[in-house]
Design an enzyme around this catalytic site. Structure first.
Site, PDB file in Angstrom:
ATOM      1  CB  SER A 154      -0.898   0.020   1.234  1.00 49.77           C
ATOM      2  OG  SER A 154      -1.518   1.291   1.405  1.00 49.77           O
ATOM      3  CE1 TYR A 167      -3.940  -1.814   5.416  1.00 50.94           C
ATOM      4  CE2 TYR A 167      -3.216   0.414   4.879  1.00 50.94           C
ATOM      5  CZ  TYR A 167      -3.677  -0.834   4.481  1.00 50.94           C
ATOM      6  OH  TYR A 167      -3.850  -1.091   3.131  1.00 50.94           O
TER       7      TYR A 167
END
Length: 258
Positions: A154, A167
């Site tokens: 990501s 995250y």
């Protein structure tokens, strides 16, 4: 004069692929695209009813796929799933780690269970899958076949996103893991790639609170998100290059996202 049309094989004809997180979002789109390009695909996730639906859709379109119930946070589940894949398809030469979960909260409101879930899924789960199939990839490459490990990371791995520190940390670790093991596997002709999507319309944020969704919405206001199929296009391109070319690190973001 009689004209003939030469039939060209699909770009992934003969490839045997495993895709985690295949029940929805990017994982499902990647699996569908790989099958459309000729690969036989094992669909791995916990939600078996979704896997069955996707397998039927792929078969109806002329592809080959089947679902395997696997929880990437459970080593015994991964081991059983890997064995089932080998029994049904043979030696795997393409693995895509797309399973992931995103749970947000400011650090001062720490929810340790949420942190553990993200680490176990986004990072340790990817490590389990890599370990389960790395032997297959090395042997496939030794046979002269193209062999790929693709990790879906990501852009959160490189930026500061409020309430999403853990995250982002899991994705940063996954990107670094990809780079590190590429050094281990490249001498064996196994390619390792890390793909970092930007804002993409998936179910990944389904567990966020209204407040967190509002914060993300304000951060990315006016930016049309990517579709899962866009990330599937990127992965399909990466794994269909000649085996001597490794696209090791790719970032895919909406044009307006900076």
């Amino acid at each position: 004069m009689t004209s003939t049309t030469q039939q060209h094989p699909l770009p992934l004809t003969g490839r045997i692929a495993v895709v985690t997180g295949a029940a929805s979002g990017m994982g499902a789109a990647i699996a569908e695209r790989l099958a459309a390009d000729g690969a036989s695909v094992a669909l791995l996730a916990r939600r078996t009813e979704r896997l069955d639906d996707l397998a039927l859709k792929i078969k109806a379109a002329g592809g080959e796929a089947f679902g395997v119930s696997v929880d990437v946070t459970d080593q015994s589940s991964v081991d059983r799933g890997a064995e089932e894949v080998r029994q049904r398809l043979g030696r795997v030469d393409l693995v895509v780690n797309a399973a992931g979960v995103m749970l947000g909260a400011p650090v001062q409101e720490a929810r340790i269970d949420d942190w553990t879930k993200m680490i176990d899924t986004n990072l340790t789960g990817a490590l389990r899958l890599a370990h389960a199939f790395v032997g297959d990839l090395v042997k496939a490459a030794a046979e002269g076949r193209t062999a790929d490990l693709v990790n879906i990371s990501s852009v959160g791995s490189r930026g500061a996103f409020p309430t999403h520190g853990v995250y982002s940390a899991t994705k940063a670790a996954l990107t670094q893991f990809s780079e590190a093991i590429r050094a281990d596997l490249s001498p064996a002709d196994v390619r390792v790639s890390s793909v970092e999507p930007g804002m993409t319309a998936t179910e990944l944020g389904a567990n966020l609170s209204d407040e967190q969704l509002e914060l993300l919405g304000s951060t990315f206001a006016g930016i049309p998100p990517l579709a899962p199929a866009d990330i599937a296009d990127v992965v399909a391109f990466v794994v269909s290059r000649r085996r001597e070319l490794n696209l090791s690190y790719l970032v895919a973001v909406p044009t307006r996202q900076v």
